[in-house]
Design a protein around this motif. Structure first.
Motif, PDB file in Angstrom:
ATOM      1  N   SER B 357      -9.310  65.199   4.667  1.00 16.52           N
ATOM      2  CA  SER B 357      -9.027  65.717   3.328  1.00 16.52           C
ATOM      3  C   SER B 357      -7.673  66.428   3.334  1.00 16.52           C
ATOM      4  N   ARG B 358      -7.322  67.022   4.461  1.00 23.13           N
ATOM      5  CA  ARG B 358      -6.009  67.653   4.524  1.00 23.13           C
ATOM      6  C   ARG B 358      -4.896  66.610   4.584  1.00 23.13           C
ATOM      7  N   ARG B 361      -4.255  65.371   1.251  1.00 23.34           N
ATOM      8  CA  ARG B 361      -3.535  66.331   0.414  1.00 23.34           C
ATOM      9  C   ARG B 361      -2.054  66.365   0.782  1.00 23.34           C
ATOM     10  N   ASP B 364       0.087  62.117  -0.339  1.00 22.67           N
ATOM     11  CA  ASP B 364      -0.638  61.511  -1.448  1.00 22.67           C
ATOM     12  C   ASP B 364      -0.144  60.070  -1.651  1.00 22.67           C
ATOM     13  N   GLN B 369      -4.989  57.299   0.094  1.00 20.39           N
ATOM     14  CA  GLN B 369      -6.070  57.248  -0.911  1.00 20.39           C
ATOM     15  C   GLN B 369      -7.100  56.200  -0.542  1.00 20.39           C
ATOM     16  N   THR B 372      -9.214  57.376   2.496  1.00 18.79           N
ATOM     17  CA  THR B 372     -10.250  58.373   2.237  1.00 18.79           C
ATOM     18  C   THR B 372     -11.383  57.774   1.391  1.00 18.79           C
ATOM     19  N   GLU B 441     -12.924  68.007  -0.149  1.00 14.70           N
ATOM     20  CA  GLU B 441     -11.942  67.519  -1.129  1.00 14.70           C
ATOM     21  C   GLU B 441     -11.964  68.423  -2.366  1.00 14.70           C
ATOM     22  N   TYR B 444     -10.175  71.634  -1.573  1.00 14.55           N
ATOM     23  CA  TYR B 444      -8.718  71.488  -1.606  1.00 14.55           C
ATOM     24  C   TYR B 444      -8.205  71.353  -3.035  1.00 14.55           C
ATOM     25  N   GLU B 445      -8.995  70.666  -3.884  1.00 15.33           N
ATOM     26  CA  GLU B 445      -8.550  70.491  -5.270  1.00 15.33           C
ATOM     27  C   GLU B 445      -8.467  71.833  -5.991  1.00 15.33           C
ATOM     28  N   LYS B 449      -1.588  73.824  -4.407  1.00 13.63           N
ATOM     29  CA  LYS B 449      -0.757  73.337  -3.297  1.00 13.63           C
ATOM     30  C   LYS B 449       0.322  74.348  -2.945  1.00 13.63           C
ATOM     31  N   SER B 452       0.065  76.503   0.298  1.00 13.92           N
ATOM     32  CA  SER B 452       0.509  75.897   1.561  1.00 13.92           C
ATOM     33  C   SER B 452       2.028  75.814   1.588  1.00 13.92           C
ATOM     34  N   GLU B 470      -5.143  77.943   4.629  1.00 14.75           N
ATOM     35  CA  GLU B 470      -6.095  77.023   4.006  1.00 14.75           C
ATOM     36  C   GLU B 470      -7.530  77.258   4.475  1.00 14.75           C
TER      37      GLU B 470
END
Lengths: 226, 547
Positions: B357-358, B361, B364, B369, B372, B441, B444-445, B449, B452, B470
């Motif tokens: 998931s990291r 992120r 992208d 995609q 995952t 996920e 993280y959403e 961002k 980080s 994180e």
């Protein structure tokens, strides 16, 4: 010799999409504060992200103090660029106190040096009584000042500020503008400030850079104004 | 290829995070792809017989369960969701969350509980006989049939549709529904012309979850003697000892699942009915009066009693009656086995989930995609397919490692990995990766961002940013990912039965074993334990929804 040199930079978010920034070049002298003006979507924030290393240009080069940080072959990671950034919504770590946020970038200093630097920063942004507070316990203006202190604490060679006033009320904004100008002068930092409000730039910056959204017939998307 | 010869952007993407995601995706995909190759392998004699005499029955059995359970679960789930969101009536607040509780009941436990409750000596017929002198003719209540399987699966699975539809209607529909009411539409018209079309994406998402669960079901169909492709895989494997034919069956089932999976993606892609803002006001329920109000309460109560209260009450009674005899020393072993397997499986799921998931992120890109999405495809793959794929890959690994085993002094042809707990754990990881990944996920959403990015511009490396910024902010997501995955693994039945090492029993396999040995009373205590563990996960979901 210019302190920050951006030369022929082109950027697009994905292959096949139109460029957000196309063949952009400009330079900054040491200690100068430059404002970046432009409409939404003209690539102002993207320009800061390219300098910070948060995005990678498709073409062109950027150098700071004579050191190339990105070109066709080189890409220096953000943490090794010595660039500080104040984000639009400040991005203060919500699980850390004001003090922890400010010393976050001082991990290479010794404990005593870290403490002194924290005190210096708190004094600079006039938040000495707030060290133990968490970001959600601060007003918008105070949060902005913590973000500024955090970015200035590691003594970056260039400070990048992305719409630093967008979350502030009008009356607070006027007070903080002059405060910020003073802090930047005092710290002697080279600063690139993005805003959509010309008054912000007039109040703080030495000169301004106008960026326009790239159109098919409109290459070379920047021009300087005094 | 030397890393320095790659383009800059590619060089940035090749690091530990992406490599871990690729390895994770390979672990998930390899066994599934291996099963699909079964389609093209030469058939043996058994397969010809299976194809000629049995395959049609298997497919019809599965199709019947899928279609009818899908229909009834949708009907109950959507009607209940609209009732508790659109109207106020006695006990509405209670049923808003209580109707999610049946999710805690593994369908195979409901199956043997209901079959005993409705049997000749069960509580229903015994009460009618002893209290009311009423003797039902044999076969009046016959749950040991495909109708019984549909009944049990519907009651255990409708909450998926109920929950997703309810949450959607509560959050997204207020202005549309209030407008329809203001424009003079009557309740039925509002339901059919506004509520149903609006909630279609949520309903479809719930229906798909139900259908995947039905296709994956082994316990209910096997207990009720319904022939489905999943039970057939089991029988071919363990009854005929014919892994090759079992693999072919699994491959065909996989084709059906892939079809459903693509349909789901297609339907999800076209969901554009949702209100673009998340700040829409919640819908104010309209008060029901008189018969309508009590009718709504009665319907909710009936479903709640049948789906949750009755089977739980029955299990509690049996557990009290037999607690002393079942509470033997091996109950502790069972619990330890269960917790060990689930703990290990969950830890690996979360490790891969957090790394990938990291990576998703950080980069992208279409590649990440796709990667995952593949990683979390396992939830749609029935346990029996995962099991047979894992077995095949592990046997191949054992053959490949044979020379190494020889050096360690093992005899020729020794099976080491394919007789170990590692095989079962791998199965768990594949099947439940989606649960862990989904939680991370979502975590993280929720995290901007810029946190980080701020850390990176403050001189912290990518790894330091992960640990310092994180990870502390992901604590809640990690916990919910752990709980949800752990509980799913604990309840799991077919994978565990197919892949467990010799003499390795868990609470679910032992409970099921007791039930199939006609020792339903003895199954009560471990079953109740499993339901309680399931309740933890349901309460977690409800709490997350509220926050």
């Amino acid at each position: 010799m210019s302190f920050v040199a951006v030369d022929g930079v082109t950027f697009r978010f994905a292959a096949g999409q139109s460029a957000v920034i196309e063949d952009l070049s400009f330079a900054m002298s040491r200690g100068e504060t430059v404002g970046v003006l432009g409409a939404s979507g003209s690539g102002k924030s993207t320009l800061l992200r390219l300098i910070a290393g948060l995005e990678m240009p498709e073409r062109g080069s950027i150098s700071i103090n004579g050191r190339v940080i990105v070109d066709e072959r080189v890409f220096v990671e953000p943490e090794k660029r010595g660039v500080g950034m104040v984000f639009q919504d400040y991005a203060l770590f919500p699980n850390m106190t004001v003090a922890d946020n400010i010393v976050f970038g001082l991990h290479k200093l010794k404990r005593e040096e870290r403490r002194l630097r924290l005190e210096e920063m708190l004094e600079l942004v006039q938040l000495s009584g707030y060290v133990r507070r968490y970001p959600h316990e601060l007003s918008g203006g105070q949060q902005q000042r913590v973000a500024l202190a955090r970015a200035l604490a590691p003594q970056p060679s260039v400070l990048l500020m992305d719409e630093p006033f967008s979350n502030l009320d009008a009356h607070l904004k006027a007070a903080i503008r002059s405060e910020l100008r003073q802090i930047l002068r005092q710290a002697g930092t080279t600063c690139l400030l993005v805003s959509h409000d010309e008054a912000d730039v007039d109040a703080i910056c030495d000169r301004s850079l106008h960026v326009r959204a790239v159109e098919a017939s409109d290459f070379g998307s920047a021009e300087f104004a005094r | 290829m030397k890393k320095s010869l790659l383009p800059r952007s590619a060089r940035r993407q090749i690091n530990g995070w992406t490599m871990a995601s690729v390895i994770g995706a390979a672990v998930v995909l390899l066994p599934i792809l291996y099963v699909l190759t079964g389609l093209f392998r030469p058939a043996n004699e058994n397969w010809d017989k299976v194809k000629q005499f049995l395959l049609t029955d298997y497919i019809l059995g599965s199709a019947k369960l899928v279609i009818f359970t899908g229909f009834f679960a949708t009907f109950i789930g959507v009607v209940l969701a609209w009732l508790v969101v659109g109207y106020s009536f006695p006990l509405r607040r209670f049923y808003k969350w209580a109707l999610v509780l049946p999710l805690a009941m593994p369908p195979y436990i409901a199956a043997y509980t209901y079959s005993s409750m409705t049997g000749y000596t069960g509580v229903i017929q015994a009460t009618l006989r002893n209290r009311f002198d009423l003797v039902l003719p044999p076969g009046t209540i016959d749950v040991m049939s495909d109708r019984g399987a549909i009944f049990v699966l519907t009651l255990c699975l409708f909450p998926y549709i109920f929950m997703l539809t309810r949450v959607f209607l509560e959050r997204q529909s207020a202005s549309f529904i209030e407008n329809a009411r203001l424009l003079g539409h009557k309740p039925l018209s509002v339901f059919f012309r506004v509520v149903l079309p609006l909630a279609r994406p949520a309903i479809m998402a719930g229906v798909m979850l139900v259908l995947f669960e039905v296709l994956s079901d082994f316990g209910v169909a096997n207990y009720f003697g319904v022939q489905t492709v999943s039970t057939a895989i089991f029988q071919t494997w363990f009854g005929m000892y014919d892994v090759q034919s079992a693999m072919k069956l699994a491959a065909w089932l996989m084709v059906a699942v892939l079809g459903l999976f693509m349909l789901e993606r297609l339907l999800r892609r076209s969901r554009r009915y949702a209100s673009p803002t998340s700040r829409s006001n919640p819908l104010k329920p309209q008060p029901l009066k008189g018969i309508a109000a009590w009718g709504a309460t009665l319907f909710c109560t009936l479903v709640f009693l049948l789906a949750f209260f009755f089977p739980i009450a029955q299990l509690v009674v049996w557990a009290i009656e037999t607690g002393g005899t079942v509470w033997r020393s091996d109950f502790l072993d069972l619990t330890v086995n269960t917790l060990k397997g689930a703990g290990l499986g969950t830890a690996i799921v979360l490790l891969i989930a957090i790394l990938s998931s990291r990576a998703a992120r950080m980069f992208d890109s279409p590649f990440m995609q796709a990667l995952t999405r593949l990683l979390s495809a396992g939830y749609a793959v029935p346990g029996a397919i995962v099991a047979i794929g894992v077995l095949a890959v592990f046997i191949a690994l054992d053959e490949w490692l044979a020379p190494f085993y020889g050096m360690l002094g093992k005899e020729e042809g020794a099976l080491v990995l394919s007789l170990s707990l590692a095989m079962l754990i791998t199965g768990y990881v594949i099947r439940f990766m989606a649960t862990g990944y989904g939680a991370l996920e979502a975590g993280y959403e929720k995290m901007p961002k810029a946190y980080s990015e701020a850390s990176r511009t403050l001189g912290r490396s990518s790894l330091a940013t992960f640990f310092r910024v994180e990870l502390p902010l992901l604590r809640g997501s990690l916990l919910s990912g752990f709980v949800l995955t752990f509980v799913e693994v604990v309840k799991e039945l077919p994978l565990t039965m197919l892949l467990r090492p010799f003499n390795y029993d868990t609470l679910s396999t032992r409970a099921y074993q007791y039930a199939t040995d006609e020792r339903v009373f003895d199954a009560a205590l471990p079953s109740l334990f499993l339901v309680l563990i399931g309740l933890i996960s349901v309460l977690f979901i409800l709490k997350a929804e509220r926050s």
